[in-house]
Each structure stands twice: as structure tokens, then as C-alpha cells.
Design a protein around this motif. Structure first.
Motif, PDB file in Angstrom:
ATOM      1  N   ALA A 107       0.771  -1.118  -0.122  1.00 31.51           N
ATOM      2  CA  ALA A 107      -0.112  -0.106  -0.023  1.00 31.51           C
ATOM      3  C   ALA A 107       0.858   1.321   0.176  1.00 31.51           C
TER       4      ALA A 107
ATOM      5  N   GLU B 203      -0.030   5.831  -0.989  1.00 29.29           N
ATOM      6  CA  GLU B 203      -0.968   6.870  -1.142  1.00 29.29           C
ATOM      7  C   GLU B 203      -1.833   6.359  -2.188  1.00 29.29           C
TER       8      GLU B 203
ATOM      9  N   ASP C  87      -5.907  -1.613   6.204  1.00 31.76           N
ATOM     10  CA  ASP C  87      -6.709  -0.470   6.223  1.00 31.76           C
ATOM     11  C   ASP C  87      -7.858  -0.086   5.010  1.00 31.76           C
TER      12      ASP C  87
ATOM     13  N   ALA D 188      -9.736   3.126   4.460  1.00 31.15           N
ATOM     14  CA  ALA D 188      -8.960   4.398   4.489  1.00 31.15           C
ATOM     15  C   ALA D 188      -8.825   4.737   2.678  1.00 31.15           C
ATOM     16  N   TYR D 189      -8.971   3.672   1.791  1.00 31.95           N
ATOM     17  CA  TYR D 189      -9.203   4.185   0.482  1.00 31.95           C
ATOM     18  C   TYR D 189     -10.379   4.193  -0.086  1.00 31.95           C
TER      19      TYR D 189
ATOM     20  N   ARG E  21      -7.005   5.490  -3.794  1.00 35.70           N
ATOM     21  CA  ARG E  21      -6.422   6.726  -3.240  1.00 35.70           C
ATOM     22  C   ARG E  21      -6.716   6.543  -1.817  1.00 35.70           C
ATOM     23  N   ARG E  22      -5.649   6.824  -0.888  1.00 35.69           N
ATOM     24  CA  ARG E  22      -5.878   6.988   0.585  1.00 35.69           C
ATOM     25  C   ARG E  22      -6.659   8.147   0.891  1.00 35.69           C
TER      26      ARG E  22
ATOM     27  N   ARG F 291      -7.663   9.475   3.946  1.00 36.80           N
ATOM     28  CA  ARG F 291      -7.298  10.199   4.999  1.00 36.80           C
ATOM     29  C   ARG F 291      -5.964   9.353   5.501  1.00 36.80           C
ATOM     30  N   PRO F 292      -5.220  10.434   6.198  1.00 37.65           N
ATOM     31  CA  PRO F 292      -3.820   9.959   6.635  1.00 37.65           C
ATOM     32  C   PRO F 292      -3.816   8.595   7.609  1.00 37.65           C
TER      33      PRO F 292
END
Length: 137
Positions: free
Chosen positions: A98, A100, A115, A118-119, A133-134, A136-137
Motif C-alpha cells: 500500500a 497513497e 486499512d 481508508a481508501y 487513493r488514501r 485520510r492519513p
């Protein structure tokens, strides 16, 4: 002086032997290329290069891109896809895992991303792969 001539002859013989060994492969490739030209077809795998290049507008040029694949690690299919993506998306670096931005192949395995919540999907390319794309950080 005599030793120099002898060395030159030995080197020339080795090079001639190597060139002769390459002739059958060169001939086979020439015949394939000629048949493709006569049939007005592109070379094999050019279609994949163009298809993968459709990802370029969505990716930053200065960051690496993650790759999550469903194919078995080390299999010819997995390695082939990895190298074709790396070639088509250069100068971006394609890294397994994984990041960004992540290319998921096939899109049905997107839930296996670490996670995954988050994507968000950026674009899906038929049933072949998807760009995530991610969010959130």
C-alpha cells in the motif's frame, strides 16, 4: 606482435560464434515481426502498455505507487503484470503493498488492502485493475 594477432583472432572467433548462435532467434523474431506488419497488427503486449498508460493522468510523477495483486507471489502472471506496469508508468516507482495511490489487480481484492476503509476508488478499469487513493492519513 604475434601474441596480439593471436589474441585478436581468438576474440574474433568468440564473437563470431556468439553471432552465429543468435541467428536462429533473430530469424524467428524477424518472421514474427513481418507477419504482424503484413496483418497490420501491433506487436504483442502493446495493447497492455496503452491500457496501463491510462493511469498516468491520475498519478503524481514524483511519488511511488503501491501495487496489490491477486496473483500468487512469484508467479509469471504476477511478475509480468508488475514489470508491464513499471514500464508503462515510468518514471513512477511501482512498489508492492500500500501507498497513497494503490493499483489493485483485480479490483475484487480491494478489501484486502491494509486499512481498506481508508481508501477510495479513483477509477476502475473493467475487471482488470483499479486505482485507489488514501482518503485520510
Amino acid at each position: 606482435m604475434r601474441g596480439a594477432w593471436l589474441g585478436t583472432l581468438v576474440a574474433a572467433a568468440i564473437l563470431l560464434h556468439s553471432a552465429c548462435a543468435a541467428v536462429p532467434r533473430l530469424s524467428a523474431n524477424w518472421r514474427l515481426w513481418s507477419r504482424l506488419q503484413q496483418a497490420q497488427r501491433p506487436a504483442p503486449d502493446v495493447t497492455w502498455d496503452r491500457y496501463y498508460a491510462d493511469l498516468i493522468p491520475y498519478l503524481p510523477a514524483d511519488r511511488s505507487v503501491g501495487l496489490v495483486q491477486g496473483a500468487r507471489a512469484g508467479s509469471p502472471a504476477q511478475e509480468r503484470e508488475y514489470y508491464f506496469l513499471q514500464y508503462a508508468l515510468a518514471p513512477r516507482l511501482i512498489e508492492p503493498g500500500a501507498a497513497e495511490f494503490v493499483i489493485v489487480s483485480p479490483p475484487s481484492i480491494a478489501a484486502t488492502l491494509p486499512d481498506a476503509s481508508a481508501y477510495v476508488p479513483v477509477r476502475t478499469f473493467d475487471t482488470d485493475f483499479a486505482l485507489m487513493r488514501r482518503a485520510r492519513p
